[in-house]
Design a protein around this motif. Structure first.
Motif, PDB file in Angstrom:
ATOM      1  N   VAL A 297       3.294  11.370 -18.093  1.00 16.54           N
ATOM      2  CA  VAL A 297       3.786   9.997 -17.641  1.00 16.54           C
ATOM      3  C   VAL A 297       5.084  10.024 -16.876  1.00 16.54           C
ATOM      4  CG1 VAL A 297       2.068   8.692 -19.185  1.00 16.54           C
ATOM      5  CG2 VAL A 297       4.685   9.351 -19.717  1.00 16.54           C
ATOM      6  N   VAL A 298       5.825  11.266 -16.661  1.00 20.60           N
ATOM      7  CA  VAL A 298       6.981  11.553 -16.351  1.00 20.60           C
ATOM      8  C   VAL A 298       7.037  11.158 -14.667  1.00 20.60           C
ATOM      9  CG1 VAL A 298       8.813  13.127 -15.752  1.00 20.60           C
ATOM     10  CG2 VAL A 298       7.443  13.187 -17.819  1.00 20.60           C
ATOM     11  N   PHE A 299       7.733  10.018 -14.376  1.00 20.63           N
ATOM     12  CA  PHE A 299       7.632   9.854 -13.166  1.00 20.63           C
ATOM     13  C   PHE A 299       8.027  10.794 -12.227  1.00 20.63           C
ATOM     14  CE2 PHE A 299       9.936   7.772  -9.273  1.00 20.63           C
ATOM     15  CZ  PHE A 299       8.839   7.057  -8.659  1.00 20.63           C
ATOM     16  N   ALA A 300       7.312  11.060 -10.647  1.00 22.66           N
ATOM     17  CA  ALA A 300       7.500  12.051  -9.692  1.00 22.66           C
ATOM     18  C   ALA A 300       7.779  10.996  -8.614  1.00 22.66           C
ATOM     19  CB  ALA A 300       6.499  12.977  -9.566  1.00 22.66           C
ATOM     20  N   GLN A 301       9.271  11.188  -8.221  1.00 23.98           N
ATOM     21  CA  GLN A 301       9.853  10.787  -6.881  1.00 23.98           C
ATOM     22  C   GLN A 301       8.872  11.311  -5.596  1.00 23.98           C
ATOM     23  OE1 GLN A 301      11.969   7.913  -6.768  1.00 23.98           O
ATOM     24  NE2 GLN A 301      11.259   8.038  -4.501  1.00 23.98           N
ATOM     25  N   GLN A 302       8.243  10.476  -4.840  1.00 20.12           N
ATOM     26  CA  GLN A 302       7.621  11.179  -3.681  1.00 20.12           C
ATOM     27  C   GLN A 302       8.479  11.300  -2.576  1.00 20.12           C
ATOM     28  OE1 GLN A 302       4.595  12.365  -3.616  1.00 20.12           O
ATOM     29  NE2 GLN A 302       4.031  11.877  -5.583  1.00 20.12           N
ATOM     30  N   PRO A 303       8.353  12.332  -1.585  1.00 25.15           N
ATOM     31  CA  PRO A 303       9.416  12.537  -0.518  1.00 25.15           C
ATOM     32  C   PRO A 303       9.151  11.316   0.340  1.00 25.15           C
ATOM     33  CG  PRO A 303       8.175  14.592  -1.152  1.00 25.15           C
ATOM     34  CD  PRO A 303       7.593  13.384  -2.157  1.00 25.15           C
ATOM     35  N   GLN A 304      10.304  10.976   0.890  1.00 32.01           N
ATOM     36  CA  GLN A 304      10.480   9.909   1.717  1.00 32.01           C
ATOM     37  C   GLN A 304       9.259  10.460   3.067  1.00 32.01           C
ATOM     38  OE1 GLN A 304      11.623   6.819   1.483  1.00 32.01           O
ATOM     39  NE2 GLN A 304      10.487   6.217   3.160  1.00 32.01           N
ATOM     40  N   THR A 305       9.526  11.877   3.341  1.00 31.31           N
ATOM     41  CA  THR A 305       8.810  12.341   4.483  1.00 31.31           C
ATOM     42  C   THR A 305       7.063  11.794   4.239  1.00 31.31           C
ATOM     43  OG1 THR A 305       8.531  14.280   3.439  1.00 31.31           O
ATOM     44  CG2 THR A 305      10.042  14.238   5.194  1.00 31.31           C
ATOM     45  N   VAL A 306       6.661  12.108   3.097  1.00 37.41           N
ATOM     46  CA  VAL A 306       5.279  11.727   2.724  1.00 37.41           C
ATOM     47  C   VAL A 306       4.886  10.071   2.804  1.00 37.41           C
ATOM     48  CG1 VAL A 306       4.982  11.574   0.308  1.00 37.41           C
ATOM     49  CG2 VAL A 306       3.209  12.249   1.528  1.00 37.41           C
ATOM     50  N   LEU A 307       5.885   9.163   2.238  1.00 41.08           N
ATOM     51  CA  LEU A 307       5.799   7.975   2.334  1.00 41.08           C
ATOM     52  C   LEU A 307       5.748   7.242   3.981  1.00 41.08           C
ATOM     53  CD1 LEU A 307       8.230   7.011  -0.798  1.00 41.08           C
ATOM     54  CD2 LEU A 307       5.481   7.045  -0.684  1.00 41.08           C
ATOM     55  N   ASP A 308       6.644   8.044   4.718  1.00 38.38           N
ATOM     56  CA  ASP A 308       6.618   7.665   6.110  1.00 38.38           C
ATOM     57  C   ASP A 308       5.224   7.950   6.664  1.00 38.38           C
ATOM     58  OD1 ASP A 308       9.154   6.754   6.061  1.00 38.38           O
ATOM     59  OD2 ASP A 308      10.135   8.669   6.447  1.00 38.38           O
ATOM     60  N   ALA A 309       4.715   9.046   6.368  1.00 36.42           N
ATOM     61  CA  ALA A 309       3.489   9.698   7.060  1.00 36.42           C
ATOM     62  C   ALA A 309       2.389   8.623   6.586  1.00 36.42           C
ATOM     63  CB  ALA A 309       3.219  10.972   6.435  1.00 36.42           C
ATOM     64  N   VAL A 310       2.356   8.131   5.144  1.00 40.49           N
ATOM     65  CA  VAL A 310       1.431   7.135   4.604  1.00 40.49           C
ATOM     66  C   VAL A 310       1.487   5.794   5.677  1.00 40.49           C
ATOM     67  CG1 VAL A 310       0.861   5.847   2.752  1.00 40.49           C
ATOM     68  CG2 VAL A 310       1.160   8.126   2.447  1.00 40.49           C
ATOM     69  N   ALA A 311       2.998   5.550   5.625  1.00 42.56           N
ATOM     70  CA  ALA A 311       3.269   4.048   6.577  1.00 42.56           C
ATOM     71  C   ALA A 311       2.532   4.286   7.990  1.00 42.56           C
ATOM     72  CB  ALA A 311       4.684   4.026   6.521  1.00 42.56           C
ATOM     73  N   LYS A 312       2.825   5.228   8.530  1.00 37.05           N
ATOM     74  CA  LYS A 312       2.422   5.634   9.915  1.00 37.05           C
ATOM     75  C   LYS A 312       0.816   5.305   9.982  1.00 37.05           C
ATOM     76  CE  LYS A 312       2.797   8.559  13.721  1.00 37.05           C
ATOM     77  NZ  LYS A 312       2.943   9.809  14.255  1.00 37.05           N
ATOM     78  N   ARG A 313       0.050   5.850   9.031  1.00 36.05           N
ATOM     79  CA  ARG A 313      -1.334   5.834   9.099  1.00 36.05           C
ATOM     80  C   ARG A 313      -1.778   4.360   8.471  1.00 36.05           C
ATOM     81  NH1 ARG A 313      -5.374   4.655   9.810  1.00 36.05           N
ATOM     82  NH2 ARG A 313      -7.486   5.459   9.452  1.00 36.05           N
TER      83      ARG A 313
ATOM     84  N   ILE B  72       0.809  -1.108  -0.014  1.00 37.59           N
ATOM     85  CA  ILE B  72      -0.127  -0.201  -0.016  1.00 37.59           C
ATOM     86  C   ILE B  72       1.009   1.208  -0.005  1.00 37.59           C
ATOM     87  CG2 ILE B  72      -1.673   1.248   1.588  1.00 37.59           C
ATOM     88  CD1 ILE B  72      -2.828  -1.395   2.293  1.00 37.59           C
ATOM     89  N   VAL B  73       2.009   1.373   0.918  1.00 36.62           N
ATOM     90  CA  VAL B  73       2.871   2.205   0.810  1.00 36.62           C
ATOM     91  C   VAL B  73       3.563   2.409  -0.575  1.00 36.62           C
ATOM     92  CG1 VAL B  73       5.014   3.386   2.147  1.00 36.62           C
ATOM     93  CG2 VAL B  73       3.192   2.257   3.466  1.00 36.62           C
ATOM     94  N   ARG B  74       4.089   1.538  -0.986  1.00 34.85           N
ATOM     95  CA  ARG B  74       4.741   1.488  -2.366  1.00 34.85           C
ATOM     96  C   ARG B  74       3.599   2.137  -3.331  1.00 34.85           C
ATOM     97  NH1 ARG B  74       6.687  -3.639  -1.077  1.00 34.85           N
ATOM     98  NH2 ARG B  74       5.138  -4.737  -2.188  1.00 34.85           N
ATOM     99  N   TYR B  75       2.652   1.913  -3.314  1.00 35.99           N
ATOM    100  CA  TYR B  75       1.500   2.280  -4.208  1.00 35.99           C
ATOM    101  C   TYR B  75       1.230   3.881  -4.178  1.00 35.99           C
ATOM    102  CZ  TYR B  75      -2.113   0.238  -7.419  1.00 35.99           C
ATOM    103  OH  TYR B  75      -2.833  -0.270  -8.545  1.00 35.99           O
ATOM    104  N   ALA B  76       1.348   4.372  -2.894  1.00 36.12           N
ATOM    105  CA  ALA B  76       1.575   5.845  -2.684  1.00 36.12           C
ATOM    106  C   ALA B  76       2.617   6.469  -3.461  1.00 36.12           C
ATOM    107  CB  ALA B  76       1.412   6.040  -1.344  1.00 36.12           C
ATOM    108  N   GLY B  77       3.650   5.695  -3.839  1.00 35.90           N
ATOM    109  CA  GLY B  77       4.778   6.480  -4.496  1.00 35.90           C
ATOM    110  C   GLY B  77       4.611   6.633  -5.925  1.00 35.90           C
ATOM    111  N   SER B  78       3.508   6.239  -6.292  1.00 40.21           N
ATOM    112  CA  SER B  78       2.969   6.493  -7.881  1.00 40.21           C
ATOM    113  C   SER B  78       1.496   6.670  -7.908  1.00 40.21           C
ATOM    114  CB  SER B  78       3.658   5.228  -8.660  1.00 40.21           C
ATOM    115  OG  SER B  78       2.976   3.939  -8.368  1.00 40.21           O
TER     116      SER B  78
END
Length: 262
Positions: A165-181, A117-123
């Motif tokens: 379609v250009v890939f956008a790298q999501q900040p680790q801070t937002v992925l960490d926030a998603v993971a926490k939730r 689920i967290v990986r999905y948030a990355g794209s």
């Protein structure tokens, strides 16, 4: 055919869910068994709500009791079984298939499911915007931007938007926030619901917005299909596509119930 034999033959188990349309089509190709029970209901036992067929607890393909902590979920499960008429059609039992998967697979693979689920948030689909036409760009901004902003304020992170379609790298801070939730979704059935909502909408953002009560199920479904509906408005609806979407909607409704009530 016993309840156990039926579930072993037609139930879905494992940590990853198959495509709901393909699963339904495969189920419809199998010979359907006759209904082998008189009544489906709910029994409360040992702090759980069991789906009972003629008073006996139904079981998953792995022979676990088909029992959940939520009465609302158990009653909807029992209603699926009760709604079967002369034959038992698993394509009309999306909640049963999903709960089977939760109890037999997700319960033992919860960390892997959360990580996906967290990986999905990355794209996330909502982070990729059209450059044109202007009407679509405006519709995406009007519908998606407010709910993304609301979720960002709730979880304390900021998503990066991209065009095309250009890939956008999501900040680790937002992925960490998603993971926490996501880590707060402890129930296997709720986690299975979360995973399927994410898969069917293409968006962890929409799933979390639902989980947080920032958006209702109908609005989340509409937001997930914004681009598709825009194209339908121009070119019209394809009959086969509409049928596939209707099947996905039933799977989605079952997933939302588990996410919000499981």
């Amino acid at each position: 055919m016993s309840t156990d034999d039926f579930l072993a033959r037609f139930g879905a188990a494992g940590q990853r869910q198959p495509d709901p349309v393909a699963a339904a089509q495969q189920a419809m190709r199998n010979p359907l068994p006759k209904r082998f029970y008189e009544k489906a209901g709910v029994l409360e036992r040992d702090g759980l709500f069991h789906v009972a067929l003629d008073g006996r607890t139904a079981r998953t393909p792995a022979r676990k009791p088909l029992a959940v902590a939520s009465r609302a979920v158990a009653e909807t499960l029992a209603a699926e079984w009760e709604a079967q008429t002369g034959e038992i059609d698993p394509s009309r039992m999306p909640l049963t298939r999903l709960v089977n998967s939760a109890l037999d697979g997700v319960a033992d693979q919860h960390e892997a499911v959360r990580a996906e689920i967290v990986r999905y948030a990355g794209s996330d689909a909502l982070c990729y915007r059209a450059g044109e036409p202007e009407a679509l760009v405006e519709r995406q901004d009007a519908v998606w931007n407010p709910l993304i902003a609301a979720l960002e304020n709730r979880i304390g992170g900021r998503f990066v938007m991209a065009q095309g379609v250009v890939f956008a790298q999501q900040p680790q801070t937002v992925l960490d926030a998603v993971a926490k939730r996501v880590a707060t979704i402890t129930s296997p059935v709720a986690l299975a619901g979360a995973h399927n909502v994410m898969t069917l909408t293409g968006s962890t953002i929409l799933m979390l917005a639902l989980a947080e009560g920032l958006i209702d199920a109908e609005a989340a479904w509409a937001a997930a299909h914004l681009d598709e509906d825009y194209q339908i408005g121009i070119w019209g609806q394809d009959e086969e596509a509409a049928e596939r979407r209707a099947i996905r909607r039933k799977e989605y409704d079952a997933a939302v119930l588990l996410l919000t009530k499981g």
